[in-house]
Design a protein around this motif. Structure first.
Motif, PDB file in Angstrom:
ATOM      1  N   ARG A 104       0.854  -1.184   0.000  1.00 49.63           N
ATOM      2  CA  ARG A 104       0.000   0.000   0.000  1.00 49.63           C
ATOM      3  C   ARG A 104       0.887   1.230   0.000  1.00 49.63           C
ATOM      4  NH1 ARG A 104      -2.490  -3.001   4.225  1.00 49.63           N
ATOM      5  NH2 ARG A 104      -4.636  -3.647   3.810  1.00 49.63           N
ATOM      6  N   ALA A 105       0.372   2.320  -0.522  1.00 48.18           N
ATOM      7  CA  ALA A 105       1.106   3.585  -0.492  1.00 48.18           C
ATOM      8  C   ALA A 105       0.116   4.720  -0.295  1.00 48.18           C
ATOM      9  CB  ALA A 105       1.896   3.795  -1.775  1.00 48.18           C
ATOM     10  N   PHE A 106       0.526   5.729   0.452  1.00 48.70           N
ATOM     11  CA  PHE A 106      -0.289   6.926   0.569  1.00 48.70           C
ATOM     12  C   PHE A 106      -0.319   7.660  -0.772  1.00 48.70           C
ATOM     13  CE2 PHE A 106       0.756   6.601   5.155  1.00 48.70           C
ATOM     14  CZ  PHE A 106      -0.544   6.646   5.649  1.00 48.70           C
ATOM     15  N   ALA A 107      -1.494   8.153  -1.143  1.00 47.04           N
ATOM     16  CA  ALA A 107      -1.601   8.977  -2.347  1.00 47.04           C
ATOM     17  C   ALA A 107      -0.905  10.311  -2.102  1.00 47.04           C
ATOM     18  CB  ALA A 107      -3.068   9.201  -2.701  1.00 47.04           C
ATOM     19  N   PHE A 108      -0.126  10.743  -3.084  1.00 50.18           N
ATOM     20  CA  PHE A 108       0.628  11.990  -2.964  1.00 50.18           C
ATOM     21  C   PHE A 108       0.676  12.648  -4.330  1.00 50.18           C
ATOM     22  CE2 PHE A 108       5.039  14.028  -2.782  1.00 50.18           C
ATOM     23  CZ  PHE A 108       4.566  15.173  -2.169  1.00 50.18           C
ATOM     24  N   GLY A 109       0.204  13.882  -4.411  1.00 48.44           N
ATOM     25  CA  GLY A 109       0.204  14.564  -5.693  1.00 48.44           C
ATOM     26  C   GLY A 109      -0.628  15.824  -5.671  1.00 48.44           C
ATOM     27  N   ALA A 110      -1.338  16.075  -6.781  1.00 46.75           N
ATOM     28  CA  ALA A 110      -2.027  17.351  -6.919  1.00 46.75           C
ATOM     29  C   ALA A 110      -2.987  17.321  -8.094  1.00 46.75           C
ATOM     30  CB  ALA A 110      -1.003  18.471  -7.141  1.00 46.75           C
ATOM     31  N   ASN A 114       2.665  10.173  -6.845  1.00 48.45           N
ATOM     32  CA  ASN A 114       2.144   8.928  -7.421  1.00 48.45           C
ATOM     33  C   ASN A 114       0.704   9.024  -7.895  1.00 48.45           C
ATOM     34  OD1 ASN A 114       0.718   8.897  -4.999  1.00 48.45           O
ATOM     35  ND2 ASN A 114       1.969   7.285  -4.074  1.00 48.45           N
ATOM     36  N   LEU A 115       0.027  10.166  -7.654  1.00 42.97           N
ATOM     37  CA  LEU A 115      -1.368  10.319  -8.083  1.00 42.97           C
ATOM     38  C   LEU A 115      -1.629  11.779  -8.414  1.00 42.97           C
ATOM     39  CD1 LEU A 115      -4.195   8.912  -8.399  1.00 42.97           C
ATOM     40  CD2 LEU A 115      -4.671   9.698  -6.069  1.00 42.97           C
ATOM     41  N   VAL A 116      -2.191  12.035  -9.590  1.00 44.85           N
ATOM     42  CA  VAL A 116      -2.578  13.394  -9.955  1.00 44.85           C
ATOM     43  C   VAL A 116      -4.009  13.368 -10.497  1.00 44.85           C
ATOM     44  CG1 VAL A 116      -0.265  14.278 -10.404  1.00 44.85           C
ATOM     45  CG2 VAL A 116      -1.534  13.159 -12.252  1.00 44.85           C
ATOM     46  N   SER A 117      -4.726  14.450 -10.241  1.00 49.85           N
ATOM     47  CA  SER A 117      -6.074  14.628 -10.805  1.00 49.85           C
ATOM     48  C   SER A 117      -5.947  15.380 -12.113  1.00 49.85           C
ATOM     49  CB  SER A 117      -6.964  15.408  -9.830  1.00 49.85           C
ATOM     50  OG  SER A 117      -7.100  14.726  -8.606  1.00 49.85           O
ATOM     51  N   VAL A 118      -6.549  14.853 -13.159  1.00 53.96           N
ATOM     52  CA  VAL A 118      -6.401  15.420 -14.499  1.00 53.96           C
ATOM     53  C   VAL A 118      -7.779  15.692 -15.096  1.00 53.96           C
ATOM     54  CG1 VAL A 118      -5.521  15.043 -16.836  1.00 53.96           C
ATOM     55  CG2 VAL A 118      -4.208  14.225 -14.876  1.00 53.96           C
ATOM     56  N   LEU A 169      -8.974   6.074 -10.343  1.00 53.14           N
ATOM     57  CA  LEU A 169     -10.051   6.736  -9.614  1.00 53.14           C
ATOM     58  C   LEU A 169     -10.750   7.688 -10.572  1.00 53.14           C
ATOM     59  CD1 LEU A 169     -11.315   7.250  -6.719  1.00 53.14           C
ATOM     60  CD2 LEU A 169      -9.611   9.066  -6.461  1.00 53.14           C
ATOM     61  N   TRP A 170     -12.104   7.725 -10.478  1.00 50.40           N
ATOM     62  CA  TRP A 170     -12.891   8.673 -11.263  1.00 50.40           C
ATOM     63  C   TRP A 170     -13.261   9.873 -10.380  1.00 50.40           C
ATOM     64  CZ3 TRP A 170     -12.778   7.855 -16.228  1.00 50.40           C
ATOM     65  CH2 TRP A 170     -12.885   6.584 -16.781  1.00 50.40           C
ATOM     66  N   HIS A 172       1.569   7.493 -17.376  1.00 50.57           N
ATOM     67  CA  HIS A 172       1.661   6.049 -17.195  1.00 50.57           C
ATOM     68  C   HIS A 172       3.105   5.577 -17.336  1.00 50.57           C
ATOM     69  CE1 HIS A 172       0.723   1.860 -17.162  1.00 50.57           C
ATOM     70  NE2 HIS A 172       1.063   1.678 -18.433  1.00 50.57           N
ATOM     71  N   ALA A 173       3.786   6.070 -18.336  1.00 49.88           N
ATOM     72  CA  ALA A 173       5.191   5.692 -18.536  1.00 49.88           C
ATOM     73  C   ALA A 173       6.054   6.144 -17.365  1.00 49.88           C
ATOM     74  CB  ALA A 173       5.707   6.292 -19.844  1.00 49.88           C
ATOM     75  N   GLY A 174       5.658   7.230 -16.729  1.00 50.08           N
ATOM     76  CA  GLY A 174       6.403   7.741 -15.582  1.00 50.08           C
ATOM     77  C   GLY A 174       6.025   7.114 -14.264  1.00 50.08           C
ATOM     78  N   GLY A 175       5.090   6.181 -14.270  1.00 52.17           N
ATOM     79  CA  GLY A 175       4.703   5.505 -13.033  1.00 52.17           C
ATOM     80  C   GLY A 175       3.790   6.308 -12.138  1.00 52.17           C
ATOM     81  N   ILE A 176       3.071   7.266 -12.717  1.00 49.79           N
ATOM     82  CA  ILE A 176       2.181   8.134 -11.939  1.00 49.79           C
ATOM     83  C   ILE A 176       0.742   7.834 -12.316  1.00 49.79           C
ATOM     84  CG2 ILE A 176       1.544  10.537 -11.479  1.00 49.79           C
ATOM     85  CD1 ILE A 176       4.551  11.126 -12.387  1.00 49.79           C
ATOM     86  N   ARG A 177      -0.061   7.498 -11.328  1.00 50.38           N
ATOM     87  CA  ARG A 177      -1.464   7.140 -11.564  1.00 50.38           C
ATOM     88  C   ARG A 177      -2.336   8.389 -11.625  1.00 50.38           C
ATOM     89  NH1 ARG A 177      -2.347   1.512 -12.472  1.00 50.38           N
ATOM     90  NH2 ARG A 177      -0.740   0.356 -11.354  1.00 50.38           N
ATOM     91  N   VAL A 178      -3.576   8.189 -12.120  1.00 47.69           N
ATOM     92  CA  VAL A 178      -4.445   9.331 -12.404  1.00 47.69           C
ATOM     93  C   VAL A 178      -5.821   9.161 -11.778  1.00 47.69           C
ATOM     94  CG1 VAL A 178      -5.696  10.535 -14.265  1.00 47.69           C
ATOM     95  CG2 VAL A 178      -3.258  10.014 -14.517  1.00 47.69           C
ATOM     96  N   ASP A 179      -6.257  10.212 -11.143  1.00 48.88           N
ATOM     97  CA  ASP A 179      -7.650  10.416 -10.761  1.00 48.88           C
ATOM     98  C   ASP A 179      -8.258  11.226 -11.891  1.00 48.88           C
ATOM     99  OD1 ASP A 179     -10.059  11.131  -9.399  1.00 48.88           O
ATOM    100  OD2 ASP A 179      -9.072  12.926  -8.604  1.00 48.88           O
ATOM    101  N   LEU A 180      -8.988  10.554 -12.787  1.00 46.82           N
ATOM    102  CA  LEU A 180      -9.436  11.199 -14.019  1.00 46.82           C
ATOM    103  C   LEU A 180     -10.815  11.826 -13.834  1.00 46.82           C
ATOM    104  CD1 LEU A 180      -8.831  11.856 -16.950  1.00 46.82           C
ATOM    105  CD2 LEU A 180      -9.888   9.673 -17.591  1.00 46.82           C
ATOM    106  N   ALA A 181     -10.884  13.120 -14.099  1.00 44.34           N
ATOM    107  CA  ALA A 181     -12.144  13.853 -13.977  1.00 44.34           C
ATOM    108  C   ALA A 181     -12.976  13.708 -15.238  1.00 44.34           C
ATOM    109  CB  ALA A 181     -11.869  15.325 -13.709  1.00 44.34           C
TER     110      ALA A 181
END
Length: 685
Positions: free
Chosen positions: A17-23, A48-52, A154-155, A80-89
């Protein structure tokens, strides 16, 4: 599905598990040749997580029915190539200019009848079918294209519902409002009774006569206003639910929308208790009021509310600021260390992630002076160094992710109807602030190191030892019965002034105040005596009262303090009543810190804090999972604190040998072996 789905997607072979960290990440604001630098710096920071895509409708749909996903394809592939996941709006928060030009009738109308224009954000009527159709179509197009993209975990629906979605008073709101009322009341006579329409000749003979509570010559029917708030919240929830349903059908990813803590009020109504039931992940945005000297306590209270909305499960801090915001009168930058302290305080109180608005500070637009993870001045800055420190810290405590906050012994009541009702006009004291009163009580427990949850008057309260009901203006029969059962079974209840005044229809409970709680509390109040500005009233051992006093008497209760001055001298101010196996306290005025602490000594003397003896500016919160416990100790004060503690401190990677020394402004996260709870364990120097 829950926050665990996200934290596991963010983990790897060594860290499950990892804490979500981003913007919030808004690449559309920048030339594409900057994007690769963004990815590189995100990796350096540990993001590791950004909202886009939150505010990108205009670029995704340049004309009705024609979508342009090229730029979004490219940035998602890079992330994705950079290993950063997305919370897609789903990008439905702000329709574009072409849409407003084509459907001007779908713009919202204020309570004064002014139709708002285009140029800010969220410029639409949530009742307008033109908006709902367009939002559903855009959501479906995004779901079809990206449901299978491996970067999405995440949506994100819309943005901060109710914050800038003003209630729409236009003609197109009339029919939905009437349908909502018909569903609630069934027939007009029930509505006339509920609204008390015999007053001021307001009786309705046809549903078509009912309109939104627009501006009129004087006070609008209070039950009509309260129903309008309920209806507005439900109408916005319909928008969320319709879009969420499309996304849930497309993929297993959880769906969320970002809440705003205690911000929604009767004029910007969103009933988060009802909304939370529709969220797969409860998420919240929080911004400090910079000039508030105890804003860290307000942060704690808001985090406690968010955790309570999530029913104790981990939640997500979707937005906060790295430093200054742009919308306060004085946008004061955060002091060194405050960024880390704020973020870990949210984590301590149940968040499984800390995201910011936004990744890169904007060069243009209304929020260009809002701080970001990557500031205007670049990487050779205090903010960037602290962002790197936070990224390292979240990795160091990754084992805590997925745990929950230790059960709280105290619940504070926060009923939406009660809040909205007390915020209406034509009251005995129209400057009373119920949220401020709630905060005073939360602060008393905060300073004592005692954890609190928020609950509704009708929720199961059996796990709590103490329940506080601050200005519980609306009291239903179900709420009364629940509180009586809680006290009868051995609980301790504190009810404050201006409580149990009206029912759910804004009708006064007759026979004396506090209405249906008179028997439980053993008091009968006959008249309110609000105090003048800055006027105080003496209460003996409970200090001084402000804002409010009452003329009344005890029936079965014992008076702990009478008013010693003023027009109500001799009336009871603080009382206690034995009821079954428990006690019910009544506080008839606004207590100062001395009085709050005195009450706390009566109701909470046998409740131990997580760590005894800590100064009031140092908070200690415990998270736990499967027998393992972690203690967060956060020093908001100006002196180093020492406390007896055994365990492993994760941020520094050091074993504690019976003592934790915590510098001013710093935080420790300790995997506990054993903790001594004797009084005097901690001291400052």
């Amino acid at each position: 599905m829950s926050m665990e789905y996200v934290t596991r997607k963010l983990g790897d072979e060594t860290t499950p598990r990892a804490f979500a960290f981003g913007a919030d990440y808004n690449p559309e604001q920048w030339p594409e040749d900057i994007w690769e630098e963004d990815i590189r710096l995100m990796q350096e920071a540990g993001v590791n997580l950004v909202s886009v895509g939150i505010f990108s409708w205009a670029l995704l749909e340049p004309e009705e029915g024609r979508y342009d996903f090229g730029w979004l394809d490219r940035i998602l592939d890079l992330l994705h190539a950079g290993g950063i996941r997305v919370d897609l709006a789903n990008a439905t928060a702000s329709p574009p200019a072409w849409w407003v030009r084509k459907y001007p009738q779908a713009l919202p109308v204020t309570v004064d009848g002014v139709r708002l224009g285009f140029g800010s954000r969220q410029s639409f009527s949530h009742h307008a079918q033109e908006y709902r159709r367009a939002a559903a179509a855009l959501t479906q197009a995004i779901a079809d294209r990206y449901a299978g993209h491996p970067v999405v975990v995440l949506w994100h629906v819309h943005n901060e519902y109710g914050c800038h979605n003003i209630p729409d008073y236009s003609a197109q709101a009339e029919a939905p409002f009437r349908r909502w009322l018909q569903k609630r009341y069934g027939d007009l006579e029930e509505l006339n009774t509920a609204w008390g329409t015999a007053f001021w000749s307001q009786h309705y003979y046809d549903w078509e006569e009912i309109q939104p509570p627009r501006r009129s010559g004087t006070f609008i029917n209070p039950c009509q206003q309260l129903d309008w708030a309920r209806f507005t919240s439900d109408s916005l929830l319909e928008c969320f639910s319709a879009e969420a349903q499309i996304l849930r059908k497309a993929s297993p990813h959880p769906v969320t929308t970002n809440f705003m803590g205690f911000m929604p009020n009767v004029h910007q109504p969103t009933d988060y208790w009802r909304w939370a039931e529709e969220q797969d992940v409860v998420s919240n945005d929080h911004y400090l009021i910079a000039e508030d000297p105890r804003n860290f306590q307000e942060l704690a209270m808001t985090a406690d509310l968010t955790r309570s909305l999530a029913q104790g499960k981990p939640w997500l801090l979707m937005e906060h600021s790295t430093s200054a915001v742009n919308w306060q009168n004085r946008n004061i930058a955060k002091a060194p260390g405050e960024l880390l302290r704020n973020s870990l305080q949210h984590i301590a109180r149940g968040a499984d992630g800390a995201l910011f608005f936004q990744w890169r500070a904007s060069a243009a637009g209304g929020e260009k002076f809002h701080s970001a993870m990557l500031p205007h001045a670049g990487t050779d800055t205090k903010v960037w160094r602290e962002v790197l420190e936070l990224g390292r810290s979240l990795k160091a405590i990754a084992e805590v992710a997925g745990s929950t906050v230790a059960p709280a012994p105290v619940a504070i009541l926060h009923d939406t109807d009660s809040r909205w009702g007390r915020e209406l006009d034509s009251h005995p004291h129209n400057e009373l602030d119920g949220i401020a009163e709630t905060r005073r009580w939360h602060d008393a427990f905060y300073r004592a190191g005692i954890g609190t949850d928020f609950r509704r008057s009708t929720d199961d309260l059996s796990s709590y030892r103490v329940v506080i009901a601050p200005m519980q203006y609306v009291m239903t029969d179900a709420g009364r019965a629940n509180l009586e059962a809680f006290v009868h079974s051995g609980g301790r209840l504190v009810v404050t002034f201006f409580s149990a005044i009206v029912d759910q229809n804004e009708h006064i409970h007759l026979g004396g105040y506090p209405g249906p709680l008179r028997e439980l509390l053993g008091v009968r109040i006959e008249e309110f005596f609000p105090l003048r500005q800055d006027e105080t009233i003496e209460l003996g051992r409970f200090g001084q009262g402000r804002e409010w006093s009452e003329l009344g008497r005890t029936t079965t209760a014992r008076s702990l303090a009478d008013y010693l001055s003023g027009a109500v001298q001799g009336s009871p101010a603080v009382t206690v009543n034995d009821f079954g196996a428990g006690q019910a306290y009544y506080v008839g005025t606004q207590l100062n810190r001395e009085g709050l602490d005195e009450v706390l000594g009566l109701i909470g003397a046998d409740i131990a804090p997580a760590v005894s003896g800590l100064p009031a500016e140092v908070e200690a919160v415990k998270r736990m999972r499967e027998g393992q416990e972690w203690l967060f100790v956060i020093n908001h004060g100006t002196q180093q604190v020492e406390t007896a503690l055994n365990g492993f401190e994760l941020l520094s990677g050091t074993e504690l040998n019976g003592e934790l020394r915590l510098q001013a402004g710093r935080t420790a996260v300790v995997r506990l072996d054993k903790i001594r709870l004797d009084t005097g364990d901690a001291h400052a120097r």
